[in-house]
Scaffold this motif. Structure first.
Motif, PDB file in Angstrom:
ATOM      1  N   SER A  50      -1.321  -5.630 -25.630  1.00 56.71           N
ATOM      2  CA  SER A  50      -2.311  -4.915 -24.820  1.00 56.71           C
ATOM      3  C   SER A  50      -1.888  -3.477 -24.522  1.00 56.71           C
ATOM      4  O   SER A  50      -2.712  -2.571 -24.488  1.00 56.71           O
ATOM      5  CB  SER A  50      -2.541  -5.660 -23.505  1.00 56.71           C
ATOM      6  N   LEU A  51      -0.583  -3.264 -24.334  1.00 51.03           N
ATOM      7  CA  LEU A  51      -0.123  -1.896 -24.052  1.00 51.03           C
ATOM      8  C   LEU A  51      -0.401  -0.969 -25.223  1.00 51.03           C
ATOM      9  O   LEU A  51      -0.805   0.184 -25.048  1.00 51.03           O
ATOM     10  CB  LEU A  51       1.378  -1.896 -23.755  1.00 51.03           C
ATOM     11  N   VAL A  52      -0.157  -1.487 -26.436  1.00 52.23           N
ATOM     12  CA  VAL A  52      -0.389  -0.651 -27.623  1.00 52.23           C
ATOM     13  C   VAL A  52      -1.885  -0.351 -27.746  1.00 52.23           C
ATOM     14  O   VAL A  52      -2.289   0.784 -28.022  1.00 52.23           O
ATOM     15  CB  VAL A  52       0.122  -1.374 -28.889  1.00 52.23           C
ATOM     16  N   GLN A  53      -2.718  -1.361 -27.485  1.00 48.53           N
ATOM     17  CA  GLN A  53      -4.166  -1.136 -27.567  1.00 48.53           C
ATOM     18  C   GLN A  53      -4.605  -0.089 -26.538  1.00 48.53           C
ATOM     19  O   GLN A  53      -5.421   0.783 -26.824  1.00 48.53           O
ATOM     20  CB  GLN A  53      -4.915  -2.446 -27.313  1.00 48.53           C
ATOM     21  N   CYS A 108     -13.789  -7.312 -21.271  1.00 50.26           N
ATOM     22  CA  CYS A 108     -13.660  -8.729 -20.892  1.00 50.26           C
ATOM     23  C   CYS A 108     -12.238  -9.214 -21.109  1.00 50.26           C
ATOM     24  O   CYS A 108     -11.982 -10.408 -21.038  1.00 50.26           O
ATOM     25  CB  CYS A 108     -14.608  -9.570 -21.737  1.00 50.26           C
ATOM     26  N   SER A 109     -11.308  -8.299 -21.384  1.00 49.58           N
ATOM     27  CA  SER A 109      -9.934  -8.713 -21.645  1.00 49.58           C
ATOM     28  C   SER A 109      -9.311  -9.278 -20.376  1.00 49.58           C
ATOM     29  O   SER A 109      -9.731  -8.960 -19.270  1.00 49.58           O
ATOM     30  CB  SER A 109      -9.144  -7.502 -22.116  1.00 49.58           C
ATOM     31  N   SER A 110      -8.277 -10.082 -20.559  1.00 51.17           N
ATOM     32  CA  SER A 110      -7.617 -10.611 -19.363  1.00 51.17           C
ATOM     33  C   SER A 110      -6.559  -9.637 -18.868  1.00 51.17           C
ATOM     34  O   SER A 110      -5.945  -9.848 -17.851  1.00 51.17           O
ATOM     35  CB  SER A 110      -6.971 -11.951 -19.677  1.00 51.17           C
ATOM     36  N   ASP A 150      -7.253 -13.490 -27.839  1.00 44.89           N
ATOM     37  CA  ASP A 150      -6.666 -12.700 -26.744  1.00 44.89           C
ATOM     38  C   ASP A 150      -7.656 -12.469 -25.622  1.00 44.89           C
ATOM     39  O   ASP A 150      -7.370 -11.775 -24.680  1.00 44.89           O
ATOM     40  CB  ASP A 150      -6.202 -11.357 -27.290  1.00 44.89           C
ATOM     41  N   ILE A 151      -8.842 -13.048 -25.752  1.00 42.07           N
ATOM     42  CA  ILE A 151      -9.821 -12.791 -24.695  1.00 42.07           C
ATOM     43  C   ILE A 151      -9.812 -13.961 -23.731  1.00 42.07           C
ATOM     44  O   ILE A 151      -9.681 -15.105 -24.122  1.00 42.07           O
ATOM     45  CB  ILE A 151     -11.216 -12.639 -25.323  1.00 42.07           C
ATOM     46  N   HIS A 152      -9.948 -13.638 -22.480  1.00 43.91           N
ATOM     47  CA  HIS A 152      -9.893 -14.654 -21.422  1.00 43.91           C
ATOM     48  C   HIS A 152     -10.911 -15.757 -21.702  1.00 43.91           C
ATOM     49  O   HIS A 152     -12.016 -15.490 -22.122  1.00 43.91           O
ATOM     50  CB  HIS A 152     -10.249 -13.969 -20.099  1.00 43.91           C
ATOM     51  N   CYS A 153     -10.579 -17.012 -21.424  1.00 42.53           N
ATOM     52  CA  CYS A 153     -11.454 -18.108 -21.823  1.00 42.53           C
ATOM     53  C   CYS A 153     -12.860 -17.933 -21.289  1.00 42.53           C
ATOM     54  O   CYS A 153     -13.806 -18.322 -21.913  1.00 42.53           O
ATOM     55  CB  CYS A 153     -10.971 -19.440 -21.292  1.00 42.53           C
ATOM     56  N   ARG A 154     -12.967 -17.379 -20.070  1.00 45.14           N
ATOM     57  CA  ARG A 154     -14.288 -17.446 -19.475  1.00 45.14           C
ATOM     58  C   ARG A 154     -15.260 -16.540 -20.191  1.00 45.14           C
ATOM     59  O   ARG A 154     -16.437 -16.631 -20.041  1.00 45.14           O
ATOM     60  CB  ARG A 154     -14.228 -17.100 -18.002  1.00 45.14           C
TER      61      ARG A 154
END
Length: 2006
Positions: free
Chosen positions: A977-980, A1012-1014, A1070-1074
């Protein structure tokens, strides 16, 4: 790079470029292919498929890097799924062969990995099509998994995950194999492998039932083990696996359940398993106790954090509704975790466990539950706390000996309490005012329960309860004062209980600390109450040793908290505080020495605690009352501080003497001392409230929910380090050297672990010192100081501890900055260069590379320029060291620092750096995330360095730009996530510098996915980027986001075909389940952002979302009106749901019925499905407030865009023309509904926003007419809604700010004129009446909840509202009086009778206000008096009444000022109207009598303050004089210098008030008697005009000026009359008026001069050419444009005033001013008399003509000396007017009629001696001749009229020459008509006027000449008659002429019978014509009678105007 953009790989181009660039070229081609394959034509693809497959499979064996292999695999799979699939199995076999290959060399590895990636991609894309080959593939992968190294392992696991996802349930046969092989790798050495296993198993559990049944325990234990020594990435992945598996075990997916008969786990089992991990970690149940002890007995922190995260995943996966249903069980389980002894073995561990549990609760309850469910959750928490507290009380009260376990229970219960109370506090605070049901429902008893915890034996629990109370009070400010009172009362009652003293003082301190978050504050008296309690506690501390400690602590804590109330409160208690501080410490060294000898350990403890408390209160004072820190106060504070410092040196001996338990107290004193010397403090980390009770009242650092001060030991070190940095720059060099040497010695002495700690502390101190030096711009010192510092630093550059190396590098950079000498910098740089060239070990290479980066960073590009080349080359070389990722990371980090600090100097190194960055991005394995993060940082720095150049088109720039874009693409695709996030910020930079080159169509959708990322970090970056994009390109951003929503729909359906059992599960693990996939629906990106506002708690993120939505709103709201209004409406509609919370019971039954109908299978809902159908929480109050603000912004945007939005008729027609037209007025009912919903909500902020919206709607739509019912407005149909929205705001318990706003809306509504029904009006009016009663109650009557200034605000708002209503009422009344006739006519007319049915009678409003006026006028005057006193400059503060004014108290004077400033203007206007209408006849005593019926303590007490007891003795004239002084004083004070941000309404109200006031005779006399008042007022108005442009203001100013001049005129007239009556001799009479005998006017004393100055200013502003200064200036462009309507009115008004001025002067004075006045008037006449199409006379012209008339007819005493001057003036003015005759081309045609009128005025009014001069006479005659010969009949007609008046002049000497000269022309003209009959009415009018002139001449002539005169007139008239034949065919004008001539002849005959006969006899043919005509006329007599025309004069509009001149 362009060559890479082709469907097939361009092999020729590839062959031509260098080896190094090939990977980039290939990657660029693959990127292009990725985009193009999806869009390309299928047949094209199939044609080239064979070649493409060859090229792509060829690339597999060319050892591609990680990003390339990912894209390669993706493209191959896409190619097969789009084209033919014949050869897919061949390719698959090829890959499998490569994977089987035994070659283990590093060179072959990339090829193997690429093959693995391809296999995964094939299965992911094509799934079951490859089903037959899958067992072989899986076996092959698993086999190579055993022998692979870490990169291979993770790649294989990722491929397996894709195989599983593609095949779904079809892969069941291999599930067990995969599970067995993968699970052992969960504890792999490599973190990347652990992540990959977790993701693979996560995919597996979708289908493999055994994972969450039989293997559930094993999985849990494995996960716990995997978490040991893990990093962040592993914790995220493993916790996700663990949480999801547990959730699935509890509620399996329906599909799998249907297939196999499954035993489900129970809730308890699942929770039990999770708890094991939390409490026991990875050790499981197997190891013996002995081994546990060896590990250290406590659970590894990483495990605990991971399990905590897993709990959150578990609950999130099950969803909000599940949590709502099972909250009680879940809560008790989570709280049990923290009461378990395993979780709280040490204090630090206990604090850590508490933080974990708090996190679980916050992350689930805080974001998954809607507001209703949160209230229910809060009830549950209350019950839990109550239950715990009962148990604790039982133990405390249990006096028997069975207490052994009890003590442990209490210790455990404190942690439960802390977690529960913190969550309760956070819940209530986030619910804000919506939480009021929690307090109001007695059954919950929240307050009782929380206050009961204040008596808990443990301090931590007491503090948490106090904190919770503070949260409740901040959320519901009306509870703040009652809480304080209750705590104070309990404190007094329970003085003897140590817990009570401690607990209630904590609570009071916390509440005081919360006051700053409540804008309405608390009553001032509470401060006094706190001080007296605290004093009492400190005084009684010594009386009872059992309570000494608690009372001392409590007393000082309260005083510290008191300081947060700020200077306005503390000011009153400062002397007492200074005294207390002085007394706590010994006065002198002698006393200090004596003290050491006395006392025992207990008294010392109390003393130390007391001193710590005193210092703490002192720190709070310094922090919160900086305004009170005068030199004197600082001196007084320094005494105790110095004493404390001396005491610190004695402490060790005291501790030695009395025992080590004093250490903590001593440390506390030390901390407090450092804190106060330091000042700003912040605390974060694993802290807890009990570490520092004072944090309960301090401000919380931004972004923290609950304060968490660090443990005492840590805090003291932190404070000492910080203080060292502050003090160091102020110390002599000698001492600096001593300290540095001492540090070096300490490092040498320490050993082992301790050495590291000591070194770290020392380094931080040195760093802090160097930073302090840099900030103070001072130097480090001479050589020996430098040397000592350098030795210290250099030693640490190769220390194995990375943190120390970092600190050393930083310190080196800072030293170079502070020393600032080139030689020193060169020495340092050279030292590092040499080290780096020779050293081979990682440690020194990393340390020295960082040192280089820091050197450049702190010295800056210029200072370190000469070392740039060497530094860059060394670092670039280090960065290529593939063997050590650590060296790469450090060197790249340093490189980024250098790029950043060098700026443009780096430009020469950009290309090599960029190519290195790209090469590394393409080759470094993704698992080395740190390297990738640093690469991202370098990329960002390079983009910034190149900057705006990036827009260029040169070859080098294009290459640089495309390299940057490729770099961004690679980092965007990285898994970390940091690189993104770094990639997003790079793209954001690129977009800023080169917006055209950033492809939004791909960027925006990727940003939407990140929303929508966690990862908070990614969401932040995405929103920040969107915010920037939306500023420029909102429309595009929204469109691209919508495209994502469309695609998401397609993708879901396609993935469902492949895998029917995984609805909507996308491969993005990598996306939160919800959020499966992306959450964009038809509401678009804006809908998603509104939704985020409900879930996000991060402040920066929310403010960026607000900004982004704001930019989108500004660009799009007007075009897509319905869409945005729907968005706001949907958000606001949640309010109405909340308010029906009481009606829940009915809803529940329906739900339960539904449940019974459900199938058993569908009971297990698919994961997250419920979330998809609707947003999973109703919008929270803060989002609704934002939506209401958006609503107001939309209305404003529409107003600026187009007025059609506010015109129903136009809007409807626009809608008909084009149905897509969307106009605001068509949505009015929605607007009202939204405002209503908001205004009647629970949340106070929302009510404010709703009332604001309502006010905006009323203001903007009040005047919009209803097309179907003329005479009505569209808002009338909403009267009931508005009334209903306002009513709740006036209820008893509404806070002052809302009542104030509601009053404002009331007055706007009543004043808008919408309300047509008297009853509706009365309802709203009654609301104001009720609040007026409150105002009369006076000060101190009601029980106060808020600060006194809140009451001030409320009362003034009520008075202001009444004032506004009264002003409107008086205006309506005035209008009705000014047009009484029309009103009568209206009632007679039948045709529009419905227009008047329900119109209010015009005086209805005033009749409603009338009864309140006696009260109101008194209160208004009181408020104005207050305002006048409050605006006095500071030096007059002694004049303010000591006990405040009518509506303010002296303590809250500063805040009260603001409220007065907002409301004085309408009140002033109302007072002026009232005084004017009563004519100053009311005295205060009569009013007081009228009101004395009110037995309350009336405010009239305050009204006579100034006059003391003899108030009633004031006579009416005195009272009136005071009132005049008050009003004029307030006005002049304000108009002198209104602040530029002052609303224009205040200026206009003030001017209108002055105008109204000067209408009344009393005020006129007052202002005329003392001329200086008038002059002062005029100069203030002049000054106002200089700063305020709007013409409305200027018009009002001229109105006031006119009033002043009129007042002076009346006064002068009165004086002259009295003189005349006394019959004085003439001479004295002439000298009255300004100018006296000499004619001199004194500026500053002369009213006339002041007036002329002001008027001249206005004239020059509108007609610049009037001033020679302006017209001669080079910048002036000589254009004469038509004046605008407003300007014309202004100029006319000024001319009118100008012409009044001479009457104020004596004859001599007149001669002084007349030249100017006449010049201006003549000039204005000539400039504005321009011909217009409709012959209207512009206002300035008529004013000028009127002015000429009044000046020329001045009754000047014709004294000798003025006579001559006067004649000259009049002549020259006339001459000036005449000289204008020659028309030019460039100038618009002048209006001759106005000029002639002016000339006629001169002829008429001045005597013939003055203007009978030959030259003037000729000029006048020429003008008349020109007019007579004009071709414009209108000019002729007017000319005849004017001639008529001249000919009739009484002075024959004047008229005769004109008759002689002009009469012949008139006769000629009239004769000519026979040949040219009139065609239009205007021509006819001209002839009629001419005939009148002739008739007059006949009448004027003497008898003997009459026959000749008639001989001219009669034939002319007869020639106008028509014969019968031609009469029929003639035009109407011609016929009218015939009739006119006939009637005139009939009239003339009888008048002059003799002469008439003579004429007729002379010409027989005339006689015949006449007789014929008479006959014809008699025949049609009846008709003629009917058609008798009214005298034609009335048809001409301007004749009336002209006749008024004579």
């Amino acid at each position: 790079m362009e060559l890479a953009h082709s469907l097939l790989l361009n092999e020729e181009a590839l062959a031509q470029i260098t080896e190094a660039k090939r990977p980039v070229f290939i990657f660029e081609w693959l990127r292009f292919l990725d985009k193009v394959l999806v869009a390309a034509n299928k047949t094209d693809v199939k044609e080239k498929q064979k070649k493409l497959v060859e090229q792509l499979t060829g690339l597999i064996s060319s050892s591609p890097g990680p990003p390339t292999r990912k894209l390669l695999a993706k493209n191959l799979a896409a190619l097969y799924s789009i084209g033919d699939t014949f050869t897919v199995f061949q390719t698959l076999d090829k890959c499998n062969d490569i994977i089987r290959n035994k070659d283990d060399t590093a060179a072959y590895l990339p090829t193997k990995l690429a093959a693995v990636a391809c296999v995964g991609a094939f299965y992911e894309k094509m799934g079951r099509m490859l089903g037959s080959a899958f067992p072989e593939t899986v076996n092959n992968l698993l086999k190579s998994l055993k022998s692979a190294e870490s990169q291979g392992r993770s790649e294989i696991l990722m491929s397996l995950q894709k195989v599983l996802s593609g095949l779904g349930g079809a892969a069941a046969s291999s599930h067990r194999d995969i599970y067995k092989n993968a699970r052992s790798l969960l504890t792999d050495r490599s973190m990347a492998v652990r992540c990959a296993v977790a993701k693979c198993l996560l995919e597996l559990q979708n289908e493999a039932v055994f994972m969450w049944t039989a293997e559930l325990e094993n999985i849990a234990t494995l996960c716990f083990k995997a978490l040991e020594n893990s990093n962040y990435g592993v914790r995220v992945a493993v916790s996700k696996l663990l949480g999801t598996v547990m959730a699935t075990a509890l509620m399996p997916k329906q599909a799998t359940v249907m297939r196999q008969n499954v035993k489900r786990a129970t809730f308890d089992e699942v929770l039990e398993l999770m708890a094991t991990g939390f409490l026991r970690g990875g050790s499981g149940f197997l190891k013996s106790g002995g081994e546990m002890l060896k590990v250290g007995g406590s659970v590894n922190r990483e495990v605990r954090v991971g399990v905590t995260q897993a709990y959150v995943v578990f609950v999130t996966t099950l969803g909000g509704q599940w949590l709502e249903r099972s909250f009680a069980t879940f809560l008790s389980h989570v709280l049990d975790l923290v009461s378990h002894p395993r979780a709280t073995q040490t204090h630090v561990e206990a604090v850590y466990s508490r933080r974990c549990v708090s996190f679980i609760l916050r992350a689930t309850v805080g974001s998954l539950l809607g507001e209703k469910a949160q209230i229910a959750a809060a009830k549950e928490i209350c019950q839990a706390i109550g239950k715990q507290m009962k148990a604790v009380e039982a133990v405390v009260n249990d006096t028997s000996g069975e207490n052994k376990s009890g003590a442990a229970d209490i210790a455990a219960s404190q942690h439960v309490m802390v977690c529960a109370l913190q969550e309760l506090g956070s819940l209530v605070q986030s619910l804000n005012a919506t939480a009021s049901p929690l307090i109001q429902e007695a059954s919950i008893g929240l307050l009782e329960i929380v206050t009961s915890v204040l008596l808990h034996p443990s301090m931590a629990a007491r503090l948490a309860a106090a904190w919770c109370l503070r949260c409740v009070a901040v959320a519901l400010p009306f509870q703040l004062t009652p809480f304080l009172d209750r705590c104070a009362e309990r404190l007094n009652n329970l003085k003897t209980s140590p817990e009570a003293v401690s607990g209630y003082s904590f609570a009071m301190a916390a509440l005081l600390g919360g006051v700053h978050q409540c804008p309405l504050g608390i009553p001032h008296a509470k401060g006094k109450m706190v001080v007296s309690i605290a004093e009492d506690l400190l005084r009684t501390a010594a009386q009872n040793s059992r309570l000494s400690l608690q009372r001392t602590q409590a007393g000082w804590l309260l005083l510290g908290a008191l300081m947060t109330l700020g200077p306005s409160v503390v000011r009153y208690h400062l002397p007492k505080m200074l005294l207390l501080w002085r007394n706590v410490f010994p006065r002198s060294l002698k006393e200090l020495e004596a003290e050491k000898a006395r006392g025992d350990s207990f008294t010392w403890q109390v003393t130390l605690e007391g001193r710590a408390g005193a210092l703490c209160a002192m720190r709070s004072f310094v922090a919160h009352c900086p305004e009170l820190l005068t030199e004197d106060v600082i001196r007084k504070l320094m005494t105790p501080i110095e004493c404390a410092m001396t005491m610190m040196s004695h402490i060790p001996s005291v501790i030695k003497a009395h025992g080590a338990h004093l250490k903590a107290s001593a440390a506390m004193v030390r901390l407090r001392l450092y804190d106060i010397l330091l000042q700003p403090n912040s605390a974060s980390g694993s802290g807890a409230l009990e570490h520092d009770p004072s944090s309960i009242y301090l401000r919380i650092p931004a972004g923290e929910a609950v304060p968490g001060p660090l443990p005492l030991g840590v805090s003291v070190i932190d404070a000492s380090v910080a203080l060292f940095g502050v003090v160091f720059p102020h110390v002599s060099y000698k001492h600096r050297l001593q300290m540095l040497d001492h540090f070096a010695e300490c490092v040498k002495q320490a050993k082992g672990v301790r050495q590291q700690a000591v070194q770290l502390n020392i380094f931080t101190a040195v760093l802090s010192a160097l930073k302090g030096l840099a900030e103070n711009k001072s130097t480090l010192g001479p050589e020996e100081v430098r040397k000592s510092a350098l030795t210290l630093v250099m030693g640490a550059l190769d220390n194995p501890n990375p943190i120390l190396r970092c600190a050393a590098g930083e310190a080196l950079g800072r030293m170079a900055q502070v020393v600032g000498e080139a030689t020193f910098i060169a020495r340092m740089a050279q030292y590092s260069f040499d080290k780096l060239k020779s050293a081979r070990d990682v440690v020194s290479r990393t340390g020295h590379s960082l040192a280089l980066g820091c050197l450049h960073r702190y010295v800056g590009g210029i200072g370190s320029g000469q070392h740039l080349k060497t530094s860059v080359s060394i670092l670039l070389a280090l960065a290529q060291d593939g063997t050590s990722p650590e060296v790469q990371t450090w060197s790249l980090h340093s490189l980024a620092l250098i790029v950043d600090s060098s700026g443009p100097m780096y430009r020469g190194y950009v290309e090599p750096t960029l190519s290195l960055v790209l090469t590394l991005l393409l080759t470094v394995p993704p698992s080395h995330t740190e390297v990738h993060q640093c690469l991202g940082r370098c990329l960002g720095a390079i983009i910034t360095t190149v900057g705006p150049e990036l827009q260029g088109n040169g070859a080098t720039i294009s290459t640089i730009r495309s390299s940057c874009l490729v770099g961004c693409a690679i980092t965007q695709d990285h898994s970390d996530s940091l690189v993104q996030a770094a990639a997003i910020s790079c793209l954001q930079q690129l977009h800023m510098f080169a917006p055209r080159h950033v492809n939004l169509s791909s960027l925006v959708p990727s940003l939407c996915v990140h929303l929508c990322s966690s990862h908070l970090l990614l969401r932040r970056a995405a929103v920040a980027c969107l915010r920037q994009l939306a500023q420029r390109e909102a429309t595009e951003v929204c469109e691209y986001a919508m495209s994502l929503a469309k695609n998401a729909g397609d993708k879901e359906s396609s993935s469902a075909n492949v895998n029917p059992f995984a609805p909507g599960v996308s491969s993005r693990s990598d996306i939160h389940c919800r959020h499966q996939g992306v959450n964009i629906t038809e509401t678009g990106l804006e809908g998603l952002l509104f939704g985020m506002l409900d879930r996000e708690t991060d402040r920066k993120l929310c403010s960026d979302i607000h900004d982004t939505l704001g930019h989108m709103l500004s660009s799009l709201a007007v075009e897509k009106l319905s869409h945005w209004l729907m968005l706001c409406k949907d958000v606001l509609a949640a309010s109405s749901d909340m308010s029906t919370a009481t009606l829940l019971s009915s809803g529940k039954d329906e739900e339960s019925e539904k449940k019974d109908e459900m199938d058993d299978d569908t009971m297990f809902t698919t994961l997250g499905e419920e979330d998809k159908s609707k947003p999973f929480v109703a919008p929270r109050w803060a989002t609704r407030v934002f939506a209401a603000d958006c609503l107001c912004r939309i209305i404003n945007l529409c107003e600026n865009a187009d007025q059609t939005h506010f015109d129903l008729a136009m809007a409807r027609s626009a809608k008909l023309r084009n149905p897509t037209n969307d106009l605001l007025v068509l949505h009015l009912s929605d607007l009202i509904r939204m405002a209503f919903m908001a205004a009647t909500d629970h949340s106070n902020q929302l009510r404010m926003a709703g009332l604001q919206a309502l006010e905006d709607i009323i203001k903007k739509f009040a005047s919009v007419p209803e097309p179907e019912f003329p005479g009505h407005v569209i808002l009338e149909q909403y009267q009931a809604n508005v009334g209903a929205a306002l009513r709740p705001a006036f209820s008893q318990d509404t806070p002052s700010d809302i009542i104030a706003k509601a009053c404002q809306v009331c007055s706007t509504w009543i004043g808008s004129g919408v309300v047509s029904d008297l009853n509706d009006l009365r309802r709203v009016h009654n609301l104001l009446v009720s609040s007026l009663d409150k105002v009369q109650a006076g000060k101190g009557s009601s029980s106060q909840l808020y600060r006194e200034s809140a009451t001030t605000m409320e009362k003034l708002a009520v008075l202001k509202a009444w004032a506004e209503v009264y002003v409107v009422a008086m205006n309506i009344k005035k209008e009705a009086e000014s047009k009484p006739k029309r009103a009568i006519k209206n009632t007679d007319d039948d045709d529009d009778d419905y227009g008047t049915i329900d119109e209010l009678p015009p005086d209805s409003l005033i009749t409603l206000v009338q009864p309140e006026l006696p009260t109101l006028s008194r209160l208004w005057l009181a408020a104005l008096k207050d305002y006048a006193l409050l605006t006095l400059p500071a030096e007059f503060s002694s004049q303010l009444p000591p006990d405040g004014g009518a509506f303010y108290t002296p303590e809250t004077i500063d805040t009260a000022r603001l409220h007065y400033r907002n409301s004085w203007a309408p009140i002033l206007h109302a007072v002026a109207l009232w005084l004017n209408s009563t004519g100053f006849t009311c005295s205060e005593s009569t009013e007081a009598a009228a009101i004395s019926g009110l037995q309350k303590r009336s405010t009239s007490v305050n009204l006579n303050q100034a006059s003391g007891a003899v108030g009633s003795a004031k006579s009416l004239p005195e009272i009136n004089k005071d009132r005049m002084h008050l009003i004029l004083g307030v006005s002049i004070q304000f108009l002198c210098s209104p602040r530029p941000e002052e609303p224009i309404e205040h200026v206009t109200a003030c001017l209108q008030a002055l105008h109204t006031l000067l209408d009344s005779p009393y005020a006129r006399i007052h202002i005329a008697e003392d001329q200086l008042i008038g002059v002062e007022l005029l100069s203030v108005l002049h000054r106002l005009l200089l700063t305020w442009n709007p013409s409305s203001v200027q018009l009002l100013v001229t109105g006031v000026v006119q009033q002043i001049v009129r007042a002076a005129q009346d006064y002068l007239q009165e004086k002259r009359n009295t003189l005349n009556e006394d019959d004085m001799e003439k001479e004295a009479f002439t000298v009255l008026g300004e100018g006296g005998d000499s004619g001199g006017l004194i500026p500053g004393k002369s009213l006339v001069f002041a007036t002329m100055e002001l008027l001249m200013f206005i004239l020059v502003r509108h007609m610049p050419h009037l001033s020679t200064k302006v017209s001669d200036s080079p910048s002036h462009i000589a254009t004469k444009t038509r004046l605008s309507e407003e300007s014309a009115r202004l100029v006319a008004a000024t001319v009118t005033i100008l012409s009044d001025l001479p009457s104020l002067c004596s004859p001599a004075g007149c001669m002084t001013i007349l030249p100017t006045i006449l010049f201006l008037i003549a000039r204005i006449l000539k400039d504005t008399a321009i011909k217009s199409a409709d012959n209207q006379v512009p206002p300035p012209v008529s004013a000028a003509l009127q002015g000429i008339k009044s000046i020329v007819t001045l009754s000047m005493a014709k004294s000798e000396e003025t006579q001559k001057q006067w004649t000259a003036l009049i002549r020259s003015t006339l001459a000036y007017i005449l000289e204008y005759s020659q028309p030019e081309d460039s100038v618009p045609t002048p209006d001759e009629v106005s000029m002639l009128t002016a000339i006629a005025l001169f002829l008429w009014s001045a005597s013939s001696e003055i203007i009978g001069v030959q030259s003037l006479q000729n000029g006048c005659m020429n003008r008349f001749k020109n007019a007579l010969n004009s071709c414009d009949p209108w000019v002729q007609a007017k000319c005849y009229q004017l001639l008529l008046s001249v000919f009739q002049h009484s002075n024959r000497a004047l008229s005769t020459p004109y008759i002689h000269s002009l009469a012949p022309i008139v006769v000629e003209k009239l004769k000519a008509v026979e040949r040219n009959r009139p065609a239009s009415n205007i021509e006819l009018l001209a002839i009629q006027e001419g005939v009148k002139v002739l008739e007059t001449l006949v009448a004027l002539g003497e008898e003997q000449n009459r026959v000749q005169l008639l001989a001219l007139l009669v034939p002319t008239l007869i020639s106008y008659l028509l014969d019968e034949n031609s009469f029929a065919s003639a035009s109407s004008a011609s016929k009218d002429l015939h009739e006119f001539a006939l009637q005139n002849l009939m009239r003339i005959g009888p008048l002059y019978p003799h002469a008439f006969k003579t004429v007729m006899g002379a010409a027989p043919e005339l006689k015949v014509r006449l007789e014929t005509a008479v006959r014809a006329s008699q025949a049609s007599k009846a008709k003629a009678a009917a058609r008798q025309p009214a005298p034609a004069i009335h048809s001409a509009p301007t004749i009336k105007l002209k006749t008024s001149f004579f």
